[in-house]
Design an enzyme around this catalytic site. Structure first.
Site, short mmCIF file in Angstrom:
data_model
loop_
_atom_site.label_atom_id
_atom_site.label_comp_id
_atom_site.label_asym_id
_atom_site.label_seq_id
_atom_site.Cartn_x
_atom_site.Cartn_y
_atom_site.Cartn_z
N ARG A 49 0.86 -1.17 0.00
CA ARG A 49 0.00 0.00 0.00
C ARG A 49 0.90 1.22 0.00
NH1 ARG A 49 2.29 1.79 3.78
NH2 ARG A 49 0.71 3.43 3.88
N GLY A 50 0.28 2.40 -0.09
CA GLY A 50 1.09 3.61 -0.24
C GLY A 50 1.28 3.87 -1.73
N ALA A 51 1.03 5.13 -2.14
CA ALA A 51 0.94 5.44 -3.56
C ALA A 51 2.15 4.99 -4.40
CB ALA A 51 0.66 6.93 -3.74
N ARG A 89 -7.52 -0.26 -6.92
CA ARG A 89 -7.70 0.81 -5.92
C ARG A 89 -7.80 2.13 -6.68
NH1 ARG A 89 -4.14 1.10 -0.67
NH2 ARG A 89 -6.02 2.13 0.07
N GLN A 202 -2.40 2.51 10.01
CA GLN A 202 -1.09 2.51 9.32
C GLN A 202 -0.04 3.29 10.09
OE1 GLN A 202 -4.02 2.97 7.78
NE2 GLN A 202 -3.95 2.47 5.61
N ASP A 243 -1.69 10.81 -2.10
CA ASP A 243 -2.07 9.75 -3.05
C ASP A 243 -2.38 10.31 -4.41
OD1 ASP A 243 -2.77 8.49 -0.25
OD2 ASP A 243 -2.53 6.87 -1.72
N ASN A 253 -5.08 12.48 0.58
CA ASN A 253 -4.24 11.59 1.40
C ASN A 253 -5.17 10.86 2.37
OD1 ASN A 253 -1.55 10.64 2.11
ND2 ASN A 253 -1.84 11.72 4.04
O1 MRU Z 1 -4.54 3.22 2.16
P1 MRU Z 1 -3.05 3.39 2.10
O2 MRU Z 1 -2.34 2.79 3.26
O3 MRU Z 1 -2.49 2.94 0.77
O4 MRU Z 1 -2.86 4.95 2.18
C1 MRU Z 1 -1.56 5.48 2.14
C2 MRU Z 1 -1.51 6.94 2.31
O5 MRU Z 1 -2.50 7.61 2.46
C3 MRU Z 1 -0.15 7.56 2.21
O6 MRU Z 1 -0.07 8.68 3.02
C4 MRU Z 1 0.07 7.97 0.75
O7 MRU Z 1 -0.10 6.88 -0.11
C5 MRU Z 1 1.39 8.57 0.52
S1 MRU Z 1 2.63 7.35 0.47
C6 MRU Z 1 4.14 8.02 0.28
#
Ligand code: MRU
Length: 362
Positions: A49-51, A89, A202, A243, A253
């Protein structure tokens, strides 16, 4: 295993390996990804996960789709694979970006083995690009932390962050955490307030784990504590990830980011989003109206996972019949941001600010 990295290609086994983030901080497990479907599942099930990490996983997914191609029209198959990945997603734009870039490197003019090779090189290059972007974001953000540290006579700089925009969300170093890691490396005292980040936690589970591994002082706080800390001058700087960032500087985000930005604005606390340009959606100009917000399974709200007597277990925390809503992200309007920390430098969260750093997008 590539030490501090989150995803890599294992040439000996000819497959992708990554950390299964669903189990942290309780267990640190590596999973293997061999097929397009496994790559898509890794994204939709939040193994990754995470962009930026979602984008890199999608790029490897396209390569694996090519590698397992078993006949028919290669270009059609790639397009189908891309659409399948994109449907996993909706909010992080890195996913669509990586799929579209992968589709742009293949061509009906090349043989299938040549196209597969091109897809592999693309995935590897995106992975490296994200590593470089994180480092540069870190170097630019480091100067903000250094300036605050000098003003405070080297008292610890108090940074608040939300969710996990750390190395686990990227390939290395992270985005919001990159300046923190580099400040720590440079000997600048930092302390991080880590929002727990309900419902999936998270912050509590991932950010706290990775900062702990790096020996960075941090404190986990309930999501609602940030405003109080800011009122009492206990936060010098907020840095979050993104994101999807629109061309006018709005930032989507993790849900709850917007409330932190409101509290920061009310208390004059600088609020930055750290993001690589792979997270900018150049086609959008109004985040609230245009960014698709993921809605996730209500079980993430009604059921918590934790450690009990050395066993990981789940427990319901709300009445059985109460309905729940689970919006995954929110949008922080550009006016609430002090600036954006990108790989090319820090800019105001405005169209002009962004385009000055990325003139080729004018
Ligand atoms: O749902 P997630 O855990 O994928 O969400 C992640 C976030 O919101 C992060 O802050 C975002 O992806 C930035 S990652 C460098």
């Amino acid at each position: 295993m590539q030490n501090s990295q989150t995803i890599w290609f294992n040439r000996r086994k000819n497959l992708v390996e990554t950390i299964d983030q669903r189990h942290l901080p309780f267990r640190n497990l590596i999973v293997e990804i061999r097929t397009l479907d496994e790559a898509r599942d890794a994204i939709s099930e939040m193994i990754v996960r995470g962009a930026p990490l979602i984008g890199v996983t999608a790029a490897y997914g396209m390569y694996l789709a090519g590698l397992n191609f078993s006949g028919g029209d290669f270009m059609e198959e790639m397009k189908r694979a891309g659409d399948w990945l994109k449907s996993s997603r909706p909010t992080a734009v890195n996913l669509a970006f990586a799929v579209d870039e992968a589709l742009a490197v293949v061509s009906g003019q090349y043989s299938v083995p040549e196209n597969i090779q091109l897809l592999f090189r693309y995935a590897e290059s995106l992975r490296q690009r994200e590593i470089d972007f994180s480092r540069n974001i870190g170097l630019h953000g480091l100067e903000l932390i250094r300036a605050i540290s000098e003003k405070k006579n080297r008292q610890p700089v108090q940074v608040l962050t939300h969710c996990n925009a750390g190395r686990l969300a990227c390939v290395e170093l992270g985005t919001a955490t990159a300046p923190i890691y580099l400040a720590h490396e440079a000997g600048i005292p930092v302390h991080v307030w880590v929002d727990e980040t309900r419902p999936r936690n998270q912050g509590a589970r991932l950010t706290a784990w990775e900062l702990g591994e790096a020996g960075i002082p941090h404190t986990v706080i309930p999501d609602n504590a940030g405003g109080h800390l800011m009122q009492h001058r206990m936060v010098d700087l907020v840095i979050v990830g993104s994101d999807r960032t629109t061309l006018n500087g709005d930032v989507a985000n993790k849900i709850g980011t917007y409330l932190k930005a409101l509290a920061a604005a009310d208390n004059g606390v600088p609020f930055y989003a750290a993001l690589p340009s792979t997270t900018i959606d150049w086609a959008l100009n109004d985040g609230v109206a245009e960014i698709p917000i993921e809605q996730r399974d209500g079980r993430e709200v009604s059921v918590m996972e934790g450690m009990w007597n050395n066993e990981v277990c789940e427990f319901r925390i709300i009445p059985e019949k109460s309905p729940v809503a689970n919006y995954g992200f929110d949008v922080t309007p550009a006016r609430l941001l002090t600036g954006l920390i990108t790989e090319r430098g820090i800019c105001r969260a405005t169209r002009e600010g962004i385009l000055n750093l990325f003139p080729e997008k004018r």
